[in-house]
Motif scaffolding. Structure first.
Motif, PDB file in Angstrom:
ATOM      1  N   SER A   4     -71.293  93.572 -37.600  1.00 30.72           N
ATOM      2  CA  SER A   4     -69.998  93.893 -37.013  1.00 30.72           C
ATOM      3  C   SER A   4     -69.260  92.615 -36.639  1.00 30.72           C
ATOM      4  O   SER A   4     -69.872  91.597 -36.318  1.00 30.72           O
ATOM      5  CB  SER A   4     -70.179  94.774 -35.778  1.00 30.72           C
ATOM      6  OG  SER A   4     -70.854  94.068 -34.769  1.00 30.72           O
ATOM      7  N   ASN A   5     -67.947  92.688 -36.703  1.00 29.19           N
ATOM      8  CA  ASN A   5     -67.124  91.537 -36.400  1.00 29.19           C
ATOM      9  C   ASN A   5     -66.716  91.548 -34.939  1.00 29.19           C
ATOM     10  O   ASN A   5     -66.347  92.581 -34.400  1.00 29.19           O
ATOM     11  CB  ASN A   5     -65.879  91.530 -37.287  1.00 29.19           C
ATOM     12  CG  ASN A   5     -66.234  91.290 -38.740  1.00 29.19           C
ATOM     13  OD1 ASN A   5     -67.198  90.605 -39.035  1.00 29.19           O
ATOM     14  ND2 ASN A   5     -65.463  91.857 -39.633  1.00 29.19           N
ATOM     15  N   PHE A   7     -64.195  89.539 -33.627  1.00 31.44           N
ATOM     16  CA  PHE A   7     -62.754  89.325 -33.470  1.00 31.44           C
ATOM     17  C   PHE A   7     -61.960  90.377 -34.234  1.00 31.44           C
ATOM     18  O   PHE A   7     -62.275  90.686 -35.375  1.00 31.44           O
ATOM     19  CB  PHE A   7     -62.368  87.933 -33.967  1.00 31.44           C
ATOM     20  CG  PHE A   7     -62.999  86.841 -33.169  1.00 31.44           C
ATOM     21  CD1 PHE A   7     -62.461  86.461 -31.952  1.00 31.44           C
ATOM     22  CD2 PHE A   7     -64.143  86.212 -33.610  1.00 31.44           C
ATOM     23  CE1 PHE A   7     -63.052  85.461 -31.196  1.00 31.44           C
ATOM     24  CE2 PHE A   7     -64.741  85.209 -32.876  1.00 31.44           C
ATOM     25  CZ  PHE A   7     -64.195  84.843 -31.657  1.00 31.44           C
ATOM     26  N   PRO A   8     -60.886  90.879 -33.619  1.00 32.60           N
ATOM     27  CA  PRO A   8     -60.062  91.880 -34.307  1.00 32.60           C
ATOM     28  C   PRO A   8     -59.219  91.281 -35.431  1.00 32.60           C
ATOM     29  O   PRO A   8     -58.840  91.968 -36.356  1.00 32.60           O
ATOM     30  CB  PRO A   8     -59.170  92.441 -33.203  1.00 32.60           C
ATOM     31  CG  PRO A   8     -59.133  91.392 -32.146  1.00 32.60           C
ATOM     32  CD  PRO A   8     -60.448  90.654 -32.248  1.00 32.60           C
ATOM     33  N   LYS A   9     -58.923  89.977 -35.329  1.00 35.71           N
ATOM     34  CA  LYS A   9     -58.119  89.316 -36.351  1.00 35.71           C
ATOM     35  C   LYS A   9     -58.886  88.126 -36.904  1.00 35.71           C
ATOM     36  O   LYS A   9     -59.511  87.381 -36.165  1.00 35.71           O
ATOM     37  CB  LYS A   9     -56.798  88.827 -35.763  1.00 35.71           C
ATOM     38  CG  LYS A   9     -56.001  87.989 -36.764  1.00 35.71           C
ATOM     39  CD  LYS A   9     -54.598  87.717 -36.331  1.00 35.71           C
ATOM     40  CE  LYS A   9     -53.816  86.901 -37.329  1.00 35.71           C
ATOM     41  NZ  LYS A   9     -53.887  87.291 -38.715  1.00 35.71           N
ATOM     42  N   HIS A  10     -58.812  87.991 -38.206  1.00 32.74           N
ATOM     43  CA  HIS A  10     -59.387  86.830 -38.887  1.00 32.74           C
ATOM     44  C   HIS A  10     -58.271  86.161 -39.681  1.00 32.74           C
ATOM     45  O   HIS A  10     -57.494  86.832 -40.348  1.00 32.74           O
ATOM     46  CB  HIS A  10     -60.523  87.247 -39.821  1.00 32.74           C
ATOM     47  CG  HIS A  10     -61.670  87.840 -39.080  1.00 32.74           C
ATOM     48  ND1 HIS A  10     -61.830  89.194 -38.939  1.00 32.74           N
ATOM     49  CD2 HIS A  10     -62.681  87.264 -38.398  1.00 32.74           C
ATOM     50  CE1 HIS A  10     -62.916  89.431 -38.226  1.00 32.74           C
ATOM     51  NE2 HIS A  10     -63.446  88.271 -37.873  1.00 32.74           N
ATOM     52  N   GLY A  81     -53.831  85.039 -31.481  1.00 33.89           N
ATOM     53  CA  GLY A  81     -55.171  85.300 -31.988  1.00 33.89           C
ATOM     54  C   GLY A  81     -56.041  84.070 -32.104  1.00 33.89           C
ATOM     55  O   GLY A  81     -57.161  84.154 -32.598  1.00 33.89           O
ATOM     56  N   GLU A 102     -68.502  85.768 -39.711  1.00 35.06           N
ATOM     57  CA  GLU A 102     -67.506  85.202 -38.810  1.00 35.06           C
ATOM     58  C   GLU A 102     -67.848  83.753 -38.459  1.00 35.06           C
ATOM     59  O   GLU A 102     -68.976  83.454 -38.063  1.00 35.06           O
ATOM     60  CB  GLU A 102     -67.404  86.009 -37.510  1.00 35.06           C
ATOM     61  CG  GLU A 102     -66.648  87.285 -37.667  1.00 35.06           C
ATOM     62  CD  GLU A 102     -66.407  87.978 -36.341  1.00 35.06           C
ATOM     63  OE1 GLU A 102     -65.268  88.413 -36.128  1.00 35.06           O
ATOM     64  OE2 GLU A 102     -67.358  88.078 -35.539  1.00 35.06           O
TER      65      GLU A 102
END
Length: 130
Positions: A4-5, A7-10, A81, A102
């Motif tokens: 699972s990631n 951060f919501p934004k990459h 972000g 990530e």
């Protein structure tokens, strides 16, 4: 099973690079306002210590405004972000996916471009060239 990631934004490298002019502007403003507020605060402390006078007026208003703007700019960084790592150096990390995991793209204010990345838990010392 997919990891699972966090951060919501990459950011892609291109997206992160596109933000550099804005980040430079934000850090210029942050440092200017922070330095101004510190300078005013020191001046006011000297006045307080030597005269014992109550403080207020234009200087205090300016210092409060500078701190409010510093806070607003820090919030702006968060909203973009990016992850602020060192205020004074203008060091930020961009959450990034590299080979499906990530990591951070790493940049600091005195660098012309984003040239490094590091694992989330490695920090600055673990920077590697892109």
């Amino acid at each position: 099973m997919k990891e699972s990631n966090f951060f919501p934004k990459h950011f892609t490298l291109e997206e992160a690079r596109a933000l550099l002019p804005k980040l430079r502007s934000i850090f210029h403003d942050l440092h200017r306002r922070h330095n101004s507020a510190i300078e005013i605060g020191q001046k006011l402390m000297e006045i307080q210590e030597t005269t014992g006078a109550d403080l207020g007026g234009k200087e205090v208003d300016g210092m409060v405004m500078d701190f409010m703007q510093v806070n607003a700019q820090l919030q702006h960084l968060k909203d973009l972000g990016v992850v602020l790592k060192d205020f004074n150096r203008g060091l930020v990390d961009f959450p990034h996916l590299r080979d499906g995991r990530e990591v951070y793209l790493c940049w600091e204010l005195d660098e012309d471009d984003i040239e490094f990345w590091h694992d989330i838990d490695a920090g600055y010392a673990g920077r590697e060239r892109l």
